[in-house]
Motif scaffolding. Structure first.
Motif, PDB file in Angstrom:
ATOM      1  N   GLY A 118       0.834  -1.206   0.000  1.00  0.00           N
ATOM      2  CA  GLY A 118       0.000   0.000   0.000  1.00  0.00           C
ATOM      3  C   GLY A 118       0.860   1.244   0.000  1.00  0.00           C
ATOM      4  O   GLY A 118       1.969   1.249   0.556  1.00  0.00           O
ATOM      5  N   SER A 119       0.357   2.306  -0.632  1.00  0.00           N
ATOM      6  CA  SER A 119       1.091   3.576  -0.575  1.00  0.00           C
ATOM      7  C   SER A 119       1.163   4.050   0.860  1.00  0.00           C
ATOM      8  O   SER A 119       2.133   4.698   1.257  1.00  0.00           O
ATOM      9  N   LYS A 120       0.128   3.767   1.630  1.00  0.00           N
ATOM     10  CA  LYS A 120       0.098   4.216   3.017  1.00  0.00           C
ATOM     11  C   LYS A 120       1.341   3.733   3.761  1.00  0.00           C
ATOM     12  O   LYS A 120       1.985   4.507   4.482  1.00  0.00           O
ATOM     13  N   ILE A 140       4.380   5.628   2.387  1.00  0.00           N
ATOM     14  CA  ILE A 140       4.385   7.028   2.824  1.00  0.00           C
ATOM     15  C   ILE A 140       4.918   7.110   4.256  1.00  0.00           C
ATOM     16  O   ILE A 140       5.785   7.921   4.576  1.00  0.00           O
ATOM     17  N   TYR A 199       1.016  11.772   5.682  1.00  0.00           N
ATOM     18  CA  TYR A 199       2.254  12.543   5.453  1.00  0.00           C
ATOM     19  C   TYR A 199       2.734  13.126   6.781  1.00  0.00           C
ATOM     20  O   TYR A 199       3.912  13.079   7.117  1.00  0.00           O
ATOM     21  N   ALA A 214      -1.787   8.414  -6.233  1.00  0.00           N
ATOM     22  CA  ALA A 214      -2.831   7.399  -6.011  1.00  0.00           C
ATOM     23  C   ALA A 214      -3.991   7.522  -7.005  1.00  0.00           C
ATOM     24  O   ALA A 214      -4.658   6.539  -7.315  1.00  0.00           O
ATOM     25  N   LYS A 239      -6.943   2.477  -6.128  1.00  0.00           N
ATOM     26  CA  LYS A 239      -8.047   3.229  -6.714  1.00  0.00           C
ATOM     27  C   LYS A 239      -8.141   2.942  -8.206  1.00  0.00           C
ATOM     28  O   LYS A 239      -9.209   2.928  -8.783  1.00  0.00           O
ATOM     29  N   ARG A 256      -3.722  -4.458  -0.957  1.00  0.00           N
ATOM     30  CA  ARG A 256      -2.434  -3.960  -0.479  1.00  0.00           C
ATOM     31  C   ARG A 256      -1.287  -4.334  -1.427  1.00  0.00           C
ATOM     32  O   ARG A 256      -0.395  -5.105  -1.079  1.00  0.00           O
ATOM     33  N   VAL A 311       1.140  -2.223  -4.361  1.00  0.00           N
ATOM     34  CA  VAL A 311       1.466  -0.891  -4.849  1.00  0.00           C
ATOM     35  C   VAL A 311       2.927  -0.907  -5.279  1.00  0.00           C
ATOM     36  O   VAL A 311       3.679  -1.776  -4.862  1.00  0.00           O
TER      37      VAL A 311
HETATM   38  C1  LIG Z   1      -6.332   6.222  -0.901  1.00  0.00           C
HETATM   39  C2  LIG Z   1      -5.103   7.061  -0.789  1.00  0.00           C
HETATM   40  C3  LIG Z   1      -3.862   6.480  -0.546  1.00  0.00           C
HETATM   41  C4  LIG Z   1      -3.735   5.056  -0.058  1.00  0.00           C
HETATM   42  O1  LIG Z   1      -3.549   4.172  -0.983  1.00  0.00           O
HETATM   43  P1  LIG Z   1      -3.079   2.694  -0.678  1.00  0.00           P
HETATM   44  O2  LIG Z   1      -2.172   2.438  -1.795  1.00  0.00           O
HETATM   45  O3  LIG Z   1      -4.330   1.882  -0.695  1.00  0.00           O
HETATM   46  O4  LIG Z   1      -2.404   2.631   0.651  1.00  0.00           O
HETATM   47  C5  LIG Z   1      -2.723   7.258  -0.599  1.00  0.00           C
HETATM   48  N1  LIG Z   1      -2.805   8.577  -0.825  1.00  0.00           N
HETATM   49  C6  LIG Z   1      -3.978   9.180  -1.017  1.00  0.00           C
HETATM   50  C7  LIG Z   1      -4.003  10.634  -1.246  1.00  0.00           C
HETATM   51  C8  LIG Z   1      -5.164   8.452  -0.988  1.00  0.00           C
HETATM   52  O5  LIG Z   1      -6.329   9.061  -1.133  1.00  0.00           O
END
Ligand SMILES: *Cc1c(COP(=O)(O)O)cnc(C)c1O
Length: 389
Positions: free
Chosen positions: A104-106, A109, A133, A210, A241, A249, A251
């Protein structure tokens, strides 16, 4: 006898959860038997495309996938990611050194700060913005400096307004276009300016892309396709998305090899990467039928017309989203975001998110999502009409 449990300072210092009151009211309204229309959640309502699901089923049965994955991602997944960057942006990236898979980007990040932020380093964060962030920064002893996104600047941060001493201490600059929550898209000229800023002050640009595939005009640029972009940062490309895969999960991040290596270094030490069967499903997504992405765009576009027009008819006039599945709506004069959101919920059974939940500069706005079918969006508008705005 129980020992006394004391949470770490970093947990105690988390900002108060602004949505707690809304969550409580949501339960209360639902308990009254009211059918809530939830325009609060940013999570696609349509399913993951079947060929991706089928690929997971098949891959899950293969014992070769039952072991610890490579922490940096299957070579074939990273190749598929590189193929995506070529197909989408005409970029050639080295899958071995310029791509890493993430849970996941989360996750990525939050871990950027682990990899690059020392005590008292500054991280430049958009406000309003995705909360991680700031959380990632504060968990790791960094200092968040907020960059307000204002309508008169096209919801782009004013980098020239960052004081020199702050810029000098800055390690990371977070950008996110198409933008959650403002739904703005950044032009190439803005990325060029950000690259100049990063080069001058030796700051790593982290572009959270994202919503790269959810746009309603020209395709939004990648940081990496601009001259110098690859020398100053990385970009997060989420399948969540783009392919309706939020729960999966999987990415990738792509860009400067030293930044990718830093992120990879954290991952070797704190997790063991993405389940390989899920990475295989990710390959199916990235190298499969691109028409899917186009159909999703068309679906969100139709919903956007319905909601934006419906709201305008109520006197809630907003800029139509340039990208993302969010609609960022300025409040009628004299109403706070939280007060208005509360009324939508208790008087109309419509859940919306107050903009200040994404940062102080989000005050005066609410965010609505396009993750409901058009009939529900129409009904939400009719219910809001009852508020007599
Ligand atoms: C939904 C979202 C993410 C999270 O994406 P994942 O890859 O599911 O963790 C990251 N940044 C922004 C701005 C989002 O809206």
């Amino acid at each position: 006898m129980s020992i006394s449990i004391k949470k770490a300072e970093r947990i105690k210092q988390l900002p108060p959860y602004l949505f707690a009151e809304i969550d409580r009211l949501k339960r209360e309204v639902a308990a009254r038997g009211i059918d809530l229309i939830n325009l609060g959640i940013g999570d696609p309502d349509t399913p993951t495309p079947p060929h991706i699901v089928a690929r997971l089923r098949e891959a899950a049965g293969n014992p070769a996938n039952h072991r610890y994955p490579d922490y940096e991602g299957l070579p074939s997944f990273r190749q598929a990611a590189a193929g995506w960057m070529r197909e989408r942006y005409g970029l050639t990236v080295d899958p071995a050194t310029e791509v890493v898979s993430l849970i996941g980007s989360k996750e990525g990040i939050a871990n950027m700060a682990v990899a690059f932020v020392d005590h008292d380093d500054v991280v430049l964060v958009p406000d309003p913005g995705y909360p991680v962030y700031h959380i990632g920064t504060s968990f790791n002893g960094g200092v968040t400096y907020r960059l307000p996104l204002r309508r008169e600047n096209g919801f782009l941060p004013d980098l020239a307004a960052v004081p020199t001493d702050v810029a000098r201490r800055a390690k990371l600059l977070w950008l996110n276009y198409p933008n959650n929550p403002t739904s703005a898209v950044a032009p190439r000229a803005f990325f060029a300016e950000a690259i100049r800023f990063a080069t001058r002050h030796n700051v790593i640009i982290c572009h959270d892309a994202a919503y790269a595939e959810i746009y309603f005009g020209d395709r939004p640029p990648s940081l990496l396709e601009l001259p110098g972009g690859r020398e100053v940062g990385i970009e997060f490309h989420s399948l969540s998305k783009t392919f309706n895969m939020t729960g999966w999960r999987v990415v990738f991040a792509v860009g400067h090899p030293d930044v990718i290596a830093g992120l990879g270094k954290v991952k070797t030490n704190v997790d063991s990467g993405v389940f390989q069967a899920v990475q295989e499903a990710g390959i199916a997504a990235l190298s499969g039928d691109y028409a899917i992405v186009e159909r999703l765009r068309a679906m969100y576009r139709e919903r956007r017309e319905v909601l934006v027009r419906g709201l305008a008819d109520l006197g809630l006039v907003c800029d139509p989203p340039a990208g993302t599945f969010y609609v960022w709506v300025p409040m009628p004069r004299g109403q706070t975001a939280a007060g208005f959101a509360m009324r939508c919920l208790t008087e109309a059974g419509v859940v919306v998110t107050p903009g200040n939940g994404f940062g102080e500069a989000g005050e005066g706005y609410i965010r609505l999502t396009l993750c409901s079918p058009t009939e529900r969006l129409r009904e939400a508008v009719e219910r809001l009409r009852g508020l007599g705005l």
